[in-house]
Write an enzyme that holds these catalytic residues in place. Sequence first.
Site, PDB file in Angstrom:
ATOM      1  N   HIS A  26       0.824  -1.067  -0.035  1.00 36.65           N
ATOM      2  CA  HIS A  26       0.094   0.022   0.136  1.00 36.65           C
ATOM      3  C   HIS A  26       1.004   1.310   0.173  1.00 36.65           C
ATOM      4  CE1 HIS A  26       0.396   1.497   4.097  1.00 36.65           C
ATOM      5  NE2 HIS A  26       0.662   0.248   4.443  1.00 36.65           N
ATOM      6  N   CYS A  27       0.136   2.428  -0.172  1.00 34.54           N
ATOM      7  CA  CYS A  27       0.906   3.425  -0.244  1.00 34.54           C
ATOM      8  C   CYS A  27       0.101   4.553   0.786  1.00 34.54           C
ATOM      9  CB  CYS A  27       1.127   4.436  -1.611  1.00 34.54           C
ATOM     10  SG  CYS A  27      -0.568   4.534  -2.579  1.00 34.54           S
ATOM     11  N   VAL A  28       0.132   5.869   0.524  1.00 35.58           N
ATOM     12  CA  VAL A  28      -0.349   6.872   1.139  1.00 35.58           C
ATOM     13  C   VAL A  28      -1.921   6.852   1.239  1.00 35.58           C
ATOM     14  CG1 VAL A  28      -0.802   9.252   1.945  1.00 35.58           C
ATOM     15  CG2 VAL A  28       1.585   8.438   1.005  1.00 35.58           C
ATOM     16  N   ARG A  30      -3.701   4.162  -1.167  1.00 36.64           N
ATOM     17  CA  ARG A  30      -4.194   3.293  -2.091  1.00 36.64           C
ATOM     18  C   ARG A  30      -3.591   1.782  -1.703  1.00 36.64           C
ATOM     19  NH1 ARG A  30      -1.985   5.746  -7.249  1.00 36.64           N
ATOM     20  NH2 ARG A  30      -0.905   7.348  -5.515  1.00 36.64           N
TER      21      ARG A  30
END
Length: 473
Positions: A26-28, A30
């Site tokens: 995951h990112c910030v 999504r």
Amino acid sequence: MAKYEQQVRDILEAIGGEENVEKATHCVTRLRFALKDEDLVDEEKLEAIDIVKGSFSTNGQFQVIIGQGTVDQVYRDMMAMTDIGEASKSDVKDASAQKMNPFQRAIKTLADIFIPILPAIVTAGLLLGLNNILTGEDIFFDGQSVVDVYPQWADLAEMIFIIAHAAFQFLPALIGWSAVRRFGGSDLLGIVLGLILVHPNLLSAWEYADAQTAGEVPVWNVFGLNVEATGYQGQVLPVLAASFILAKLELWLRSKTPDAIQLLVVAPVALLVTGLVTFIAIGPITFAAGNAITDGFVWLFDFAPAVGGFVYGLLYAPMVVTGMHHAFLAVDLQLVGTGDGTFLWPILALSNIAQGAAAFAMFFVTRNENVKGLAGTSGLSAWLGVTEPAMFGVNIRFKFPFICAIAGASIAATYISINRVLAESVGVGGVPGIFSIQAGSWLEFSIGMVIAIVVPFTLTLLYGRTIAKGQFN
């Protein structure tokens, strides 16, 4: 019980089940999946989940927009509830890359090289914008700049210019660091290679044309070969090609050299051989190729600026969908390296603004609270230079906002191209991008921004409330 247990189960079911997930990270905002078969995804079921604000597929990854903060907990719950196992972004990228064709992998390679150096380039662009405010004429005073009226600010402006221009002056070092690392070599050697190509003892690339005209290009005689002693300031292709050779040569030498003497052999031989090959062959060939590409774009925008602007404005957003836009960053940096400025980057900024405007219009069109929230936040994000949430989460999802945004971007791009708007550097690709525009073109770029906001917003609003009334609820 996990906080988002039911939502995690619903997400997994919608993307084809846990068994369809190869890697997940995951990112910030999504969740990022490398899926075995994206055809199994039920996007309608996925986007009906209360915490899901949108989804899209790009560069072999399927991404589910959750939102800042919430996505961290959702990912933790997913890892606790399943046997998928945690993965890094690079793990997911590597898994996704296996599904790409050679062209997609080449574009991804360029993205992997240029994205890590973007913060330095964008920061330099913003600082150059500040320098433009201090040194540009006719901004605050007729025919004069701030430093003309207030000479005590001149030294400060020069200091800001040096701080800002360093990233462009030593661009080959930044590219060398990122490229050699991407190709598997030592990033430190990549920095040294880049610095070699801009050594002060070499004729600057910015002075090459004048020196060639005057017949004063310095030449080395190496084993009977005449080699021009020129640097590659502001050049992209020479250091990219040289970095590939350096990395592969370093890896080969490490595999053939005993550990006891690697320090004495690997780096010196790799740098020496790569440097000689670059100065003798790679540099001149890629320098000419890079200039030919740049000259081709310059010719098009000089010969038919309306056509060039319209076409690039029309194609930029679709290129973002495919990832091809990363290839044009190299052209932008090459144009900036000439010292005249780039006409492509202002169009990029307007395209981002147009996508944000269309997303904002969807805020007023839809009655779905999830879509409304995503439209507002992603529209603001696009205006600050990050368009993927607006494009994939809203505009492409409903199709027509994306078309409206492209229409507005094309018209705005045509206008600024006709008026010869140039950017001094690559900056923030949104509303703050005006600070990277040459001071004399701020008015024309501002009018372009108005077009890029009003046209997509109005078209999307009218379509959503009249022709497709109720369709986006």
